[in-house]
Write a protein that holds these residues in place. Sequence first.
Motif, short mmCIF file in Angstrom:
data_model
loop_
_atom_site.label_atom_id
_atom_site.label_comp_id
_atom_site.label_asym_id
_atom_site.label_seq_id
_atom_site.Cartn_x
_atom_site.Cartn_y
_atom_site.Cartn_z
N SER A 210 -36.67 -15.21 -51.66
CA SER A 210 -35.97 -16.18 -50.82
C SER A 210 -35.53 -15.48 -49.54
O SER A 210 -35.38 -14.26 -49.49
CB SER A 210 -34.77 -16.78 -51.55
N LEU A 211 -35.40 -16.27 -48.52
CA LEU A 211 -35.03 -15.73 -47.21
C LEU A 211 -33.65 -16.26 -46.85
O LEU A 211 -33.48 -17.49 -46.76
CB LEU A 211 -36.09 -16.13 -46.17
N ASN A 212 -32.72 -15.38 -46.64
CA ASN A 212 -31.36 -15.75 -46.26
C ASN A 212 -31.31 -15.76 -44.73
O ASN A 212 -31.12 -14.73 -44.08
CB ASN A 212 -30.36 -14.75 -46.83
N PHE A 213 -31.50 -16.96 -44.17
CA PHE A 213 -31.63 -17.13 -42.73
C PHE A 213 -30.28 -17.51 -42.14
O PHE A 213 -29.73 -18.58 -42.46
CB PHE A 213 -32.65 -18.22 -42.44
N GLN A 214 -29.74 -16.63 -41.30
CA GLN A 214 -28.48 -16.91 -40.62
C GLN A 214 -28.77 -16.87 -39.12
O GLN A 214 -28.74 -15.79 -38.49
CB GLN A 214 -27.41 -15.90 -41.03
N LYS A 215 -29.03 -18.04 -38.58
CA LYS A 215 -29.54 -18.14 -37.22
C LYS A 215 -28.56 -17.61 -36.19
O LYS A 215 -28.94 -16.91 -35.25
CB LYS A 215 -29.89 -19.60 -36.93
N ALA A 216 -27.29 -17.94 -36.34
CA ALA A 216 -26.29 -17.52 -35.35
C ALA A 216 -26.16 -15.99 -35.33
O ALA A 216 -25.91 -15.39 -34.29
CB ALA A 216 -24.95 -18.17 -35.65
N ARG A 217 -26.35 -15.38 -36.48
CA ARG A 217 -26.27 -13.93 -36.56
C ARG A 217 -27.61 -13.26 -36.32
O ARG A 217 -27.71 -12.03 -36.30
CB ARG A 217 -25.75 -13.52 -37.94
N LYS A 218 -28.64 -14.07 -36.15
CA LYS A 218 -30.00 -13.56 -35.95
C LYS A 218 -30.39 -12.59 -37.07
O LYS A 218 -30.83 -11.46 -36.81
CB LYS A 218 -30.15 -12.92 -34.57
N SER A 219 -30.19 -13.06 -38.28
CA SER A 219 -30.60 -12.24 -39.41
C SER A 219 -31.49 -13.06 -40.35
O SER A 219 -31.35 -14.29 -40.45
CB SER A 219 -29.40 -11.68 -40.17
N ALA A 220 -32.39 -12.38 -41.00
CA ALA A 220 -33.37 -13.03 -41.89
C ALA A 220 -33.63 -12.09 -43.06
O ALA A 220 -34.69 -11.48 -43.16
CB ALA A 220 -34.66 -13.32 -41.13
N ASN A 221 -32.64 -11.98 -43.92
CA ASN A 221 -32.74 -11.03 -45.03
C ASN A 221 -33.60 -11.57 -46.16
O ASN A 221 -33.55 -12.76 -46.50
CB ASN A 221 -31.34 -10.71 -45.56
#
Lengths: 116, 114
Positions: free
Chosen positions: A65-76
């Motif tokens: 799964s991809l933990n997408f946090q757009k505001a933080r620009k992260s895609a863990n």
Amino acid sequence: AQKITQTQPGMFVQEKEAVTLDCTYDTSDPSYGLFWYKQPSSGEMIFLIYQGSYDQQNATEGRYSLNFQKARKSANLVISASQLGDSAMYFCAMREGQTGGFKTIFGAGTRLFVKA
Amino acid sequence: GAGVSQSPSNKVTEKGKDVELRCDPISGHTALYWYRQSLGQGLEFLIYFQGNSAPDKSGLPSDRFSAERTGGSVSTLTIQRTQQEDSAVYLCASTQSGGPYEQYFGPGTRLTVT
């Protein structure tokens, strides 16, 4: 400037546990795509999962799964129930939209070791 | 269907010689990428072809490197006057038209410059 950053050169996880591999990115393009690839010791590159910048929900593919946090620009990347066969290099990649010419760039990678 | 193929799988050459690396993308894929991967490192973008558009050559490290894509299909990466630092695995990938544009990679060509 580095556009894809993977800060973990190496990670260890116990078999059957979950692990999170970090990825941050930088772009001014509103349209972009984020990818994770796996590279086992055999050298082949295997596509795992994709997240589009406009996707409302986090992507999932089986145990990935991809933990997408757009505001933080992260895609863990989250791998659940790790298996010994998950031991490999993992690369985060970004495809920018029109302003980036659609080319894809890769991070430096994280080597994952799964312990029995 | 057939995947991306690359040839040769291994190439050993002497410093100063020219080499040609070949990539056959998946049939119908419109975009083709070349990357270089040094031992234990990430992928370094070299060049990108998209349909009939001019290629994005922004990643080529020097003018000794060039690439062509003929007929929108097969691509050849040429390295002239090879240097020892050119030793690496050269990976080719292709993507289909239409999203999400995940890349399908070939097995790579391992280049060793002696």
